[in-house]
Design an enzyme around this catalytic site. Structure first.
Site, PDB file in Angstrom:
ATOM      1  N   CYS A   2       0.772  -1.199  -0.035  1.00  0.00           N
ATOM      2  CA  CYS A   2      -0.039   0.137  -0.186  1.00  0.00           C
ATOM      3  C   CYS A   2       0.705   1.322   0.071  1.00  0.00           C
ATOM      4  O   CYS A   2       1.826   1.242   0.603  1.00  0.00           O
ATOM      5  CB  CYS A   2      -1.022   0.191   1.116  1.00  0.00           C
ATOM      6  SG  CYS A   2      -2.114  -1.365   1.345  1.00  0.00           S
ATOM      7  N   ARG A  27       3.957  -0.356  -4.750  1.00  0.00           N
ATOM      8  CA  ARG A  27       3.598  -0.884  -3.548  1.00  0.00           C
ATOM      9  C   ARG A  27       2.507  -1.482  -3.309  1.00  0.00           C
ATOM     10  O   ARG A  27       2.045  -1.916  -2.489  1.00  0.00           O
ATOM     11  CB  ARG A  27       3.332   0.576  -2.449  1.00  0.00           C
ATOM     12  CG  ARG A  27       4.626   1.331  -2.484  1.00  0.00           C
ATOM     13  CD  ARG A  27       4.461   2.499  -1.419  1.00  0.00           C
ATOM     14  NE  ARG A  27       4.432   2.093  -0.044  1.00  0.00           N
ATOM     15  CZ  ARG A  27       5.461   1.932   0.828  1.00  0.00           C
ATOM     16  NH1 ARG A  27       6.747   2.047   0.090  1.00  0.00           N
ATOM     17  NH2 ARG A  27       5.473   1.509   2.061  1.00  0.00           N
ATOM     18  N   TRP A  70      -2.535  -3.010  -1.721  1.00  0.00           N
ATOM     19  CA  TRP A  70      -2.335  -4.263  -1.627  1.00  0.00           C
ATOM     20  C   TRP A  70      -3.126  -5.091  -0.734  1.00  0.00           C
ATOM     21  O   TRP A  70      -2.740  -4.986   0.811  1.00  0.00           O
ATOM     22  CB  TRP A  70      -0.705  -4.459  -1.600  1.00  0.00           C
ATOM     23  CG  TRP A  70      -0.153  -6.018  -1.989  1.00  0.00           C
ATOM     24  CD1 TRP A  70       0.247  -6.366  -3.018  1.00  0.00           C
ATOM     25  CD2 TRP A  70      -0.266  -6.841  -0.878  1.00  0.00           C
ATOM     26  NE1 TRP A  70       0.378  -7.795  -3.076  1.00  0.00           N
ATOM     27  CE2 TRP A  70       0.448  -7.916  -1.449  1.00  0.00           C
ATOM     28  CE3 TRP A  70      -0.236  -6.805   0.499  1.00  0.00           C
ATOM     29  CZ2 TRP A  70       0.638  -9.255  -1.012  1.00  0.00           C
ATOM     30  CZ3 TRP A  70       0.066  -8.332   1.199  1.00  0.00           C
ATOM     31  CH2 TRP A  70       0.520  -9.349   0.175  1.00  0.00           C
ATOM     32  N   ASN A  96      -1.357   2.744   5.646  1.00  0.00           N
ATOM     33  CA  ASN A  96      -0.379   1.617   5.037  1.00  0.00           C
ATOM     34  C   ASN A  96       0.033   0.755   6.480  1.00  0.00           C
ATOM     35  O   ASN A  96       0.474   1.504   6.981  1.00  0.00           O
ATOM     36  CB  ASN A  96       0.707   2.210   4.436  1.00  0.00           C
ATOM     37  CG  ASN A  96       1.899   1.370   4.155  1.00  0.00           C
ATOM     38  OD1 ASN A  96       3.006   1.744   4.363  1.00  0.00           O
ATOM     39  ND2 ASN A  96       1.632  -0.124   3.837  1.00  0.00           N
ATOM     40  N   GLY A  97      -0.071  -0.340   6.543  1.00  0.00           N
ATOM     41  CA  GLY A  97       0.181  -1.226   7.538  1.00  0.00           C
ATOM     42  C   GLY A  97      -0.929  -2.304   7.974  1.00  0.00           C
ATOM     43  O   GLY A  97      -1.832  -2.420   7.355  1.00  0.00           O
ATOM     44  N   GLU A 456      18.453 -16.882  -7.759  1.00  0.00           N
ATOM     45  CA  GLU A 456      17.738 -15.361  -8.259  1.00  0.00           C
ATOM     46  C   GLU A 456      17.276 -15.383  -9.376  1.00  0.00           C
ATOM     47  O   GLU A 456      16.370 -14.609  -9.844  1.00  0.00           O
ATOM     48  CB  GLU A 456      19.055 -14.293  -8.041  1.00  0.00           C
ATOM     49  CG  GLU A 456      19.048 -12.920  -8.494  1.00  0.00           C
ATOM     50  CD  GLU A 456      17.651 -12.369  -7.856  1.00  0.00           C
ATOM     51  OE1 GLU A 456      17.213 -12.638  -6.840  1.00  0.00           O
ATOM     52  OE2 GLU A 456      17.234 -11.330  -8.635  1.00  0.00           O
ATOM     53  N   LYS A 460      13.475 -14.362 -10.778  1.00  0.00           N
ATOM     54  CA  LYS A 460      13.295 -13.198 -11.693  1.00  0.00           C
ATOM     55  C   LYS A 460      12.213 -13.729 -12.641  1.00  0.00           C
ATOM     56  O   LYS A 460      11.369 -13.044 -13.096  1.00  0.00           O
ATOM     57  CB  LYS A 460      14.659 -12.954 -12.498  1.00  0.00           C
ATOM     58  CG  LYS A 460      14.924 -11.318 -12.357  1.00  0.00           C
ATOM     59  CD  LYS A 460      15.282 -10.653 -11.390  1.00  0.00           C
ATOM     60  CE  LYS A 460      14.285 -10.759 -10.116  1.00  0.00           C
ATOM     61  NZ  LYS A 460      14.936 -10.208  -9.184  1.00  0.00           N
ATOM     62  N   GLU A 463       8.812 -14.604 -11.182  1.00  0.00           N
ATOM     63  CA  GLU A 463       7.758 -13.454 -10.666  1.00  0.00           C
ATOM     64  C   GLU A 463       6.980 -12.497 -11.765  1.00  0.00           C
ATOM     65  O   GLU A 463       5.854 -12.128 -11.570  1.00  0.00           O
ATOM     66  CB  GLU A 463       8.425 -12.575  -9.318  1.00  0.00           C
ATOM     67  CG  GLU A 463       9.435 -11.883  -9.797  1.00  0.00           C
ATOM     68  CD  GLU A 463      10.257 -11.089  -8.577  1.00  0.00           C
ATOM     69  OE1 GLU A 463       9.567 -10.911  -7.834  1.00  0.00           O
ATOM     70  OE2 GLU A 463      11.465 -10.736  -8.813  1.00  0.00           O
ATOM     71  N   HIS A 479      18.953 -35.883  -7.635  1.00  0.00           N
ATOM     72  CA  HIS A 479      18.464 -36.130  -6.395  1.00  0.00           C
ATOM     73  C   HIS A 479      16.902 -35.914  -6.457  1.00  0.00           C
ATOM     74  O   HIS A 479      16.210 -36.063  -5.324  1.00  0.00           O
ATOM     75  CB  HIS A 479      18.931 -35.719  -5.192  1.00  0.00           C
ATOM     76  CG  HIS A 479      20.379 -36.118  -5.042  1.00  0.00           C
ATOM     77  ND1 HIS A 479      20.814 -37.385  -4.639  1.00  0.00           N
ATOM     78  CD2 HIS A 479      21.738 -35.520  -5.460  1.00  0.00           C
ATOM     79  CE1 HIS A 479      22.118 -37.465  -4.613  1.00  0.00           C
ATOM     80  NE2 HIS A 479      22.666 -35.996  -5.011  1.00  0.00           N
ATOM     81  N   LYS A 572       5.887  -4.291  -3.901  1.00  0.00           N
ATOM     82  CA  LYS A 572       7.618  -4.278  -3.935  1.00  0.00           C
ATOM     83  C   LYS A 572       8.103  -4.163  -2.392  1.00  0.00           C
ATOM     84  O   LYS A 572       8.837  -4.804  -2.239  1.00  0.00           O
ATOM     85  CB  LYS A 572       7.989  -3.017  -4.615  1.00  0.00           C
ATOM     86  CG  LYS A 572       9.550  -2.689  -4.665  1.00  0.00           C
ATOM     87  CD  LYS A 572      10.034  -1.924  -5.710  1.00  0.00           C
ATOM     88  CE  LYS A 572      11.559  -2.136  -5.998  1.00  0.00           C
ATOM     89  NZ  LYS A 572      11.933  -3.171  -6.572  1.00  0.00           N
TER      90      LYS A 572
HETATM   91  O1  M6R Z   1      13.241  -4.376   0.018  1.00  0.00           O
HETATM   92  P1  M6R Z   1      13.656  -5.578   0.158  1.00  0.00           P
HETATM   93  O2  M6R Z   1      14.875  -5.806  -0.731  1.00  0.00           O
HETATM   94  O3  M6R Z   1      13.956  -6.075   1.719  1.00  0.00           O
HETATM   95  O4  M6R Z   1      12.698  -6.529  -0.612  1.00  0.00           O
HETATM   96  C1  M6R Z   1      12.910  -8.101  -0.455  1.00  0.00           C
HETATM   97  C2  M6R Z   1      11.880  -9.015  -1.629  1.00  0.00           C
HETATM   98  O5  M6R Z   1      10.820  -8.478  -1.324  1.00  0.00           O
HETATM   99  C3  M6R Z   1      12.289  -8.444  -2.909  1.00  0.00           C
HETATM  100  O6  M6R Z   1      13.569  -8.921  -3.190  1.00  0.00           O
HETATM  101  C4  M6R Z   1      11.482  -9.139  -3.895  1.00  0.00           C
HETATM  102  O7  M6R Z   1      11.805 -10.727  -3.788  1.00  0.00           O
HETATM  103  C5  M6R Z   1      11.706  -8.839  -5.244  1.00  0.00           C
HETATM  104  N1  M6R Z   1      10.270  -8.835  -6.020  1.00  0.00           N
HETATM  105  C6  M6R Z   1      12.552  -9.414  -6.033  1.00  0.00           C
HETATM  106  O8  M6R Z   1      12.418  -9.033  -7.530  1.00  0.00           O
END
Ligand code: M6R
Length: 577
Positions: A2, A27, A70, A96-97, A456, A460, A463, A479, A572
């Site tokens: 949010c 957000r 969100w 927000n929260g 990683e 990418k 998501e 395995h 995010k």
């Molecule tokens: O703001 P942060 O780095 O703490 O966020 C951590 C994760 O939420 C963030 O890296 C998330 O996995 C991204 N969508 C990755 O692309």
């Protein structure tokens, strides 16, 4: 999770707030809404969907608050979208929260005949303010009394029909942009960067009122907060010639990787000293930030340093090993991820020192740490971490090499090679995306520190494309996971001189079962159907190896009709546990 923004000034606030919300939609973007003072009343407008596709409102108003959501409490409906109001519609609130004790408060208010229209935790706030106002307190007093009833985390804006704006922060970010006679109160700076760079970063416990002047208190005591200029350029928050922030931010790495490495000498020396002193180095982060911790831990361990990467949400399991001798490197782009903040709290309780690696030097994480190393990339607006991922990798690798007394020249070479690798990656990405776009599963293989990079890469891809993607330690393939390889399954292999022989065997094994293998490696192996060459740079090579995968993820998203900047269900900044 949010975004909120409020405007108080002489201009058309509804337009400013709509534009500001669009900049905050990273957000959360499942619904949005605004409350504007129009005459003696508040006009509320709410819609489900992304604000960037919403209608442009013609609402002449100089006092406006807005929210982009969100969903946490209650599904994505207009009723659950913010702002929420009291029954007479004279008080509107965006939040927000999470209000942890909302159920109790809601019951108590229902007993007082208050009617609720949503399933949100937020709706208790306007009703509580209303409750206290009906008992003779002013709006400002009622707002402050309401805050003392709330448990949980919040950034709140409350607008009264008389035009008074109240705000508060505890555990969720909130800052105030100040221009000539104008105030912008927001979750994040990009929402008002087009209007001012002069910013007050509010502290936890700060609340205040904007009417004839700005008044700020901290847990009830007067607080003096000074506005400082942010060094951000407005073009960073604009798309320019790019279609999406994802591709813009991928390309910006030509600038951001060298910038991340170009840290203040004394700061890096201080961090290296702390690392050398500790017998117990712990690195914590979530999502991409965890992956970079895991990659860096491999470098530290290779150099003989005891290092443990821990997922932020699993940090309690590491707590028994923490002491005042521990050094925690807490990694978070936003500096607001709840699990990372909790990890820092736990580490602090055990007496540990904390170094923060964050892109937001005014964040809660930065404030809770002994030393702050800025990622320095400028705002990252795409939900996917790309330029901040490589900034983290660059800085963590720099710390690992320096604390082992190793030469850091390979990092400089990597920084100088970013443009060429991006160019090379672009030559392949579209074609590969066409070939892989109907895949249901994709695997990424790595060994050593490239195992973490494989995770990683898979993150990418999954998501942003919704293809099931897994990053695997190549040796683990036999395995279990190899059972999932079938004709046409895409497999990405990260190789380097150290691991090539073994990883070539793994690539052969999947190829023998029908996989299509893309090798991102300094040398071509006969096991690769496609090869994207990168310079051989040891530990520093990973900074370059991830780039073609970012480009592939982008092209795959487009080929599958997905919005690269706003993947479904994601926000995010994950400020809830
Ligand atoms: O703001 P942060 O780095 O703490 O966020 C951590 C994760 O939420 C963030 O890296 C998330 O996995 C991204 N969508 C990755 O692309």
């Amino acid at each position: 999770m949010c975004g909120i923004v409020g405007y108080f000034g002489p201009k058309n606030g509804a337009k400013i707030i709509q534009e500001g919300l669009a900049k905050l939609s990273y957000r959360g973007y499942d619904s949005w809404g605004i409350a504007a003072k129009t005459g003696e009343t508040l006009t509320i407008y709410k819609q489900t969907g992304d604000i960037e596709r919403g209608e442009k409102l013609e609402l002449p108003s100089t006092r406006v608050i807005g929210h982009t959501r969100w969903a946490t409490h209650g599904s994505v409906t207009v009723a659950n979208a913010h702002p929420h109001t009291n029954e007479s519609g004279t008080i509107a609130v965006v939040h927000n929260g999470i209000i942890e004790n909302y159920a109790l408060l809601r019951e108590a208010l229902i007993d007082e005949d208050y009617l609720f229209k949503s399933q949100t935790d937020t709706e208790v706030i306007p009703h509580l303010i209303d409750y206290y106002m009906k008992r003779g307190q002013t709006f400002a007093e009622s707002f402050s009394r309401t805050l003392s009833d709330l448990k949980g985390s919040y950034a709140i804006l409350a607008l009264h029909a008389d035009g008074t704006l109240a705000f508060a922060r505890k555990g969720s970010p909130l800052c105030i942009g100040i221009a000539d006679g104008e105030y912008f109160i927001s979750s994040d700076i990009p929402s008002f960067l087009a209007h001012t760079k002069n910013v007050i970063h509010l502290e936890d416990g700060d609340s205040g009122i904007l009417d004839t002047e700005l008044t700020i208190t901290n847990y009830g005591k007067p607080a003096h907060r000074i506005a400082t200029p942010v060094p951000w350029d407005i073009t960073i928050a604009r798309l320019g010639n790019h279609k999406h922030f994802m591709i813009k931010e991928i390309e910006e790495q030509q600038r951001t990787i060298p910038a991340a490495l170009n840290q203040e000498h004394a700061l890096i020396e201080q961090a290296v000293r702390l690392i050398k002193q500790t017998p117990n180095l712990v690195l914590a982060g979530c999502g991409t930030s965890y992956n970079t911790c895991a990659a860096a831990a491999a470098h530290f361990i290779a150099a003989g340093k005891h290092a443990t990467p821990v997922i932020g949400s699993e940090f309690d399991s590491a707590a028994p090993l923490l002491s005042e001798k521990t050094l925690l490197i807490a990694v978070s782009q936003s500096g607001e991820t709840a699990d990372v903040l909790d990890a820092v709290k736990t580490a602090r309780e055990k007496g540990a020192r904390v170094i923060a690696l964050t892109n937001v030097p005014s964040s809660s994480l930065a404030r809770a740490s002994d030393l702050v190393i800025p990622l320095g990339t400028g705002p990252e607006l795409c939900v996917l971490a790309t330029k901040t991922c490589t900034a983290q990798l660059a800085i963590l690798t720099l710390l690992a090499l320096k604390s082992a007394g190793k030469d850091t020249g390979t990092l400089t070479q990597a920084a100088a090679s970013v443009r060429a690798v991006l160019e090379e990656g672009k030559k392949h990405a579209k074609k590969l995306a066409e070939q892989f776009k109907d895949a249901t599963s994709l695997f990424v293989l790595g060994r050593g520190h490239l195992r973490a990079l494989a995770s990683e890469a898979a993150l990418k891809i999954k998501e942003v494309t919704y293809i099931h993607a897994e990053g695997i330690a190549a040796g683990e393939l036999k395995h279990g996971s190899i059972a999932l390889i079938e004709e046409g399954t895409p497999v990405i292999v990260f190789g380097n001189n150290e691991t090539r022989d073994l990883i070539t065997s793994n690539a052969m094994e999947v190829r023998a079962r029908g996989a299509i293998v893309l090798g991102i490696d300094s040398e071509r192996s006969p096991a690769y159907d496609y090869h994207i060459p990168i310079p051989e740079l040891g530990e520093a090579g990973q900074l370059l190896q991830i780039l073609p995968v970012q480009l592939l993820a982008y092209e795959l998203a487009l080929a599958r009709g997905c919005n690269p900047d706003k993947p479904r269900n994601l926000a995010k900044s994950v400020t809830v546990r």
